[in-house]
Enzyme design. Structure first.
Site, mmCIF file in Angstrom:
data_model
loop_
_atom_site.group_PDB
_atom_site.id
_atom_site.type_symbol
_atom_site.label_atom_id
_atom_site.label_comp_id
_atom_site.label_asym_id
_atom_site.label_seq_id
_atom_site.Cartn_x
_atom_site.Cartn_y
_atom_site.Cartn_z
ATOM 1 N N GLU A 106 0.831 -1.218 0.000
ATOM 2 C CA GLU A 106 0.000 0.000 0.000
ATOM 3 C C GLU A 106 0.861 1.262 0.000
ATOM 4 O O GLU A 106 0.511 2.244 -0.650
ATOM 5 C CB GLU A 106 -0.944 -0.014 1.205
ATOM 6 C CG GLU A 106 -2.025 -1.079 1.047
ATOM 7 C CD GLU A 106 -2.986 -1.069 2.215
ATOM 8 O OE1 GLU A 106 -2.543 -1.358 3.339
ATOM 9 O OE2 GLU A 106 -4.166 -0.767 2.002
ATOM 10 N N GLU A 126 -4.071 -9.491 3.575
ATOM 11 C CA GLU A 126 -4.890 -9.203 4.775
ATOM 12 C C GLU A 126 -6.061 -10.160 4.925
ATOM 13 O O GLU A 126 -6.462 -10.505 6.035
ATOM 14 C CB GLU A 126 -5.415 -7.763 4.724
ATOM 15 C CG GLU A 126 -4.369 -6.695 4.995
ATOM 16 C CD GLU A 126 -3.565 -6.299 3.770
ATOM 17 O OE1 GLU A 126 -3.658 -6.996 2.731
ATOM 18 O OE2 GLU A 126 -2.847 -5.292 3.844
HETATM 19 N N1 COA Z 1 4.433 -8.755 11.293
HETATM 20 C C1 COA Z 1 5.228 -9.228 12.273
HETATM 21 N N2 COA Z 1 6.087 -10.248 12.096
HETATM 22 C C2 COA Z 1 6.133 -10.798 10.867
HETATM 23 C C3 COA Z 1 5.334 -10.348 9.804
HETATM 24 C C4 COA Z 1 4.462 -9.257 10.056
HETATM 25 N N3 COA Z 1 3.681 -8.745 9.106
HETATM 26 N N4 COA Z 1 5.600 -11.094 8.730
HETATM 27 C C5 COA Z 1 6.547 -11.975 9.105
HETATM 28 N N5 COA Z 1 6.857 -11.796 10.397
HETATM 29 C C6 COA Z 1 7.860 -12.544 11.183
HETATM 30 C C7 COA Z 1 7.396 -13.977 11.454
HETATM 31 O O1 COA Z 1 6.569 -14.046 12.581
HETATM 32 C C8 COA Z 1 8.722 -14.687 11.648
HETATM 33 O O2 COA Z 1 9.160 -14.380 12.939
HETATM 34 P P1 COA Z 1 9.922 -15.484 13.823
HETATM 35 O O3 COA Z 1 11.124 -15.871 13.016
HETATM 36 O O4 COA Z 1 10.202 -14.776 15.084
HETATM 37 O O5 COA Z 1 8.958 -16.618 13.987
HETATM 38 C C9 COA Z 1 9.646 -13.960 10.672
HETATM 39 O O6 COA Z 1 9.021 -12.696 10.397
HETATM 40 C C10 COA Z 1 9.845 -14.688 9.360
HETATM 41 O O7 COA Z 1 8.569 -15.050 8.840
HETATM 42 P P2 COA Z 1 8.257 -16.512 8.286
HETATM 43 O O8 COA Z 1 6.807 -16.549 8.005
HETATM 44 O O9 COA Z 1 8.802 -17.534 9.223
HETATM 45 O O10 COA Z 1 9.135 -16.501 6.964
HETATM 46 P P3 COA Z 1 8.733 -16.903 5.494
HETATM 47 O O11 COA Z 1 9.903 -16.534 4.676
HETATM 48 O O12 COA Z 1 8.201 -18.284 5.462
HETATM 49 O O13 COA Z 1 7.503 -15.954 5.091
HETATM 50 C C11 COA Z 1 6.271 -13.914 4.792
HETATM 51 C C12 COA Z 1 7.660 -14.559 5.034
HETATM 52 C C13 COA Z 1 6.462 -12.413 4.857
HETATM 53 C C14 COA Z 1 5.715 -14.311 3.429
HETATM 54 C C15 COA Z 1 5.278 -14.410 5.870
HETATM 55 O O14 COA Z 1 5.854 -14.223 7.139
HETATM 56 C C16 COA Z 1 3.965 -13.695 5.854
HETATM 57 O O15 COA Z 1 3.091 -14.059 5.104
HETATM 58 N N6 COA Z 1 3.825 -12.669 6.691
HETATM 59 C C17 COA Z 1 2.567 -11.996 6.861
HETATM 60 C C18 COA Z 1 2.431 -10.919 5.854
HETATM 61 C C19 COA Z 1 1.127 -10.224 6.039
HETATM 62 O O16 COA Z 1 0.096 -10.809 6.212
HETATM 63 N N7 COA Z 1 1.215 -8.905 5.958
HETATM 64 C C20 COA Z 1 0.063 -8.089 6.015
HETATM 65 C C21 COA Z 1 -0.285 -7.791 7.399
HETATM 66 S S1 COA Z 1 -1.810 -6.937 7.320
#
Ligand code: COA
Length: 700
Positions: A106, A126
């Site tokens: 965004e 989301e």
């Molecule tokens: N907020 C806080 N922490 C986040 C985060 C977020 N939006 N996205 C990832 N993290 C953290 C995870 O909790 C993890 O922390 P940890 O190692 O302490 O457990 C770390 O970042 C790595 O994430 P992980 O999911 O294990 O790695 P990945 O490479 O498999 O996936 C993403 C990375 C970004 C694709 C996945 O974490 C994800 O889908 N995140 C959510 C994104 C999201 O929904 N954003 C919109 C929020 S409205």
């Protein structure tokens, strides 16, 4: 906010570079939006600056809002910082590498120009958290890429690669570079004097066309089932529809209101819990912290349904796999099953022929143990008989290279019995996949008494590399996942003895959000399968609660879908369950023989009988040190048994009812229904201190 977290400014020539920094994925922590606003304003006011670049530190742009902070007040929202960026009088360039998700994308949409490396992954996920984008995403995205593409991205939450993003106009340029900062500065210099700036928020609404109206109608139809349980898809569609006709400010206001409602909703809390629980499950207590070596080649012993599914999982992950069978005929049947699975996917259009061929080429059939000796891991998936499994493990011990993982997919047999057949019990563990293994997301890594931590860490990594959601559990009959579900199934069967009907119980569970009820599932997997398991358990445990209703059904030749009649009947070639008076008559016969007077049940009675039984068992599993934490149970139920994600998982749902209420009910039923309902110690303790089930920590 820790010292590394924030937003750094730097000036190169006449370009200001703003770097968002919050390892590992630059999630928008408290203070980062404020710092971004200050930087962009400062760049705008500084006569020495012509353009601004927004970039992420490390190999990611911004993975979105900090998920841990939802539900707490934010002084400044993405809506605010995006508005400041878009309103800047000087061009702002978003430089995207790695993840640009949620609030990250965004912010990029508010920039006037977007460049991306080929590694970039863009998305608005989301919806997976029961939310909608709330930083202007539902208003800006359709203005940029059109209604249909915006609906697709926002409703699926999927990640889009750089090339696809370029094709749909989501980014302006893809630049293959190792130095994105330098490339972004060059683009910023190029744009320095160019006006007008492209401000999506300043565009007039496009107006409704036949095409956009059709896309909106199709989206509503597609989300009809999920909308029964989740409000986010419907609200997202409303916002995207409004973007066609309403001024930008009105759209933003509508989006803000919808988001506020969703953020406070139980559904979103449950989905956020599920996300956090899955991340937590990846943390193994007592792990060394060193990254385990990946499994680069694997072997599967046995090409039956499970073995074939596991082999397909490896091939799907790009890992070469050898499938071993004793005879050429059995091997041929297994390989044919695998080829058939891929052919089905090609036919259904979910896989291209080329990709299917590429994956099939990774699977090699062998009949000699010597041919698998050099594999990094071997997974045994032969018939569930102790003597056969022990013989396989003795053979593996003799041939496999030192350090290879020796894993069993057994769903019930003690890991230690198999480990004892080898001279390297530390290398032995369980890798318990769920049928169909190529589809189901859950994999339990089962720790035997002697499994080394290095083995467990590597087996867990292997499961994750296969795209599975992995949970480490201890060894016990049924392991943690199936053992925690068994009481649900037993109670469903016992309710029949008391007067309930399969279709009534199934309707309660689908009404709760399950895609299928337990009886429809039983018809699908075959009633005869659990019949054999019950016989084995009855012989093993003197207290085993017999289940006369399903036993009688099997004895009357009702095996489920495979022969057209089980709990339901099935028309020739159809999978649609039809309530069957013949099944009712068999059930009624058993009820009479037991001397029971059938009674009626409310939906709540049924739901509580089934789920409280499993919650009580989950507490016992935690007590016995067979699972590391209550939230791991949630992860198992969400990914192994189709538990509705918007309910958060078994234990999260239990907390919505309350441990005290559950404990009181369970204690009451221990009096009326007998010992199987004795409350677990951890349930009693949690109720007594008015605690949350989800906070229960176990150990392995
Ligand atoms: N907020 C806080 N922490 C986040 C985060 C977020 N939006 N996205 C990832 N993290 C953290 C995870 O909790 C993890 O922390 P940890 O190692 O302490 O457990 C770390 O970042 C790595 O994430 P992980 O999911 O294990 O790695 P990945 O490479 O498999 O996936 C993403 C990375 C970004 C694709 C996945 O974490 C994800 O889908 N995140 C959510 C994104 C999201 O929904 N954003 C919109 C929020 S409205």
């Amino acid at each position: 906010m820790n010292a590394a977290v924030g937003c750094a400014k730097e000036v190169i020539g006449r370009v200001m570079i703003v770097t968002m920094d919050n390892p590992p994925v630059n999630a928008l922590a408290a203070g980062m939006r404020e710092a971004l606003i200050d930087a962009v304003r400062q760049g705008g006011e500084d006569d020495g600056i012509d353009a601004i670049v927004v970039i992420g530190a490390g190999r990611n742009f911004i993975a979105g809002a900090d998920i841990g902070r939802f539900g707490s007040a934010r002084a400044v929202s993405t809506r605010d910082s995006a508005a400041v960026i878009e309103g800047s009088g000087k061009p702002v360039v978003a430089a995207l590498d790695g993840y640009a998700l949620g609030g990250g994308l965004e912010h990029a949409l508010a920039c006037h120009y977007r460049i991306a490396t080929p590694r970039a992954k863009l998305g608005l996920p989301e919806i997976n958290l029961g939310l909608i984008p709330a930083g202007g995403g539902t208003a800006r995205l359709p203005r940029l890429v059109g209604t249909e593409a915006a609906l697709d991205l926002i409703l699926s939450g999927r990640h889009v690669g750089a090339d696809e993003a370029l094709a749909m106009g989501l980014v302006d340029r893809v630049i293959d570079t190792d130095d994105l900062r330098a490339a972004a500065v060059a683009v910023a210099v190029e744009l320095s004097g160019k006006r007008p700036l492209r401000r999506l928020g300043a565009m007039e609404p496009a107006g409704t066309s036949a095409e956009s109206a059709a896309a909106i109608a199709a989206a509503r139809e597609k989300t009809r089932r999920i909308s029964k349980f989740q409000p986010a898809p419907g609200l997202a569609i409303d916002c995207i529809e409004a973007a066609l006709t309403e001024p930008f400010d009105a759209c933003i206001e509508r989006e803000r209101r919808a988001f506020a409602e969703l953020e406070a909703s139980d559904v979103s809390k449950a989905l956020r819990h599920a996300f956090a629980a899955e991340r937590k499950a990846a943390r193994i207590a007592g792990a060394s912290g060193a990254a385990p070596e990946p499994v680069r080649s694997a072997a599967v012993i046995g090409a039956g349904t499970m073995g074939s599914g596991i082999a397909i999982s490896f091939a799907n992950a790009g890992i070469p796999v050898r499938v071993l069978e004793n005879s050429a005929e059995a091997l041929e049947r297994g390989l044919a099953r695998i080829a058939n699975d891929y052919a089905g996917r090609v036919r259904r259009g979910s896989l291209s022929q080329d990709e299917a061929d590429r994956r099939l080429a990774l699977i090699e059939g062998v009949t000699d143990y010597e041919d698998i000796a050099d594999c990094d891991a071997v997974i045994e998936a032969v018939f569930e008989r102790i003597d056969i499994k022990q013989a396989v493990f003795a053979r593996l011990d003799a041939v496999m290279k030192p350090g290879a993982l020796l894993l069993t997919n057994s769903s019930a047999i003690d890991i230690d019995v198999m480990a004892a057949a080898t001279r390297r019990p530390g290398d032995v563990a369980g890798a318990h996949f769920f049928a169909p293994a190529q589809v189901m997301k859950l994999c339990e890594t089962v720790r035997g008494e002697q499994s080394s931590m290095a083995t467990i860490e590597r087996a867990a990594r292997m499961a994750r590399d296969l795209g599975k959601v992995n949970v480490v559990v201890g060894s016990c009959d049924g392991f943690a996942a199936n053992r925690s579900r068994a009481p649900l199934v037993s109670e469903a069967m016992i309710l029949l003895e008391e007067g309930a009907l399969p279709e009534q119980i199934d309707a309660v569970m689908t009404g709760f959000g399950y895609p299928m009820g337990p009886f429809a599932v039983s018809d699908l997997s075959g009633l005869d399968v659990s019949y054999d398991t019950r016989k084995r358990r009855a012989a093993q445990y003197p207290d085993f609660r017999k289940l006369p209703v399903p036993d009688r059904m099997v004895e009357m030749g009702r095996h489920g879908q495979k022969n057209g009649k089980g709990w339901y009947r099935y028309a020739e070639g159809s999978r649609t369950p039809i309530p069957d008076p013949e099944a009712h008559a068999i059930i009624a016969g058993v009820v009479r023989e037991l001397g029971n007077t059938p009674r009626s049940f409310s939906d709540e009675d049924i739901l509580q009988r089934l789920l409280f039984a499993s919650i009580n068992e989950a507490c016992r599993i935690l007590e016995e040190g067979k699972a590391a934490r209550a939230t791991d149970i949630d992860v198992m139920w969400l990914n192994g048994f189709g538990f509705p994600r918007h309910r958060g998982g078994l234990m999260f749902w239990g907390d919505t009812v309350g441990a005290e209420v559950i404990h009181a009910r369970v204690s009451e039923w221990a009096g009326t229904h007998g010992k199987r309902w004795s409350p677990a110690r951890l349930l009693a303790e949690t109720a007594a201190r008015r605690g949350r089930l989800c906070d229960i920590e176990g150990s392995i």
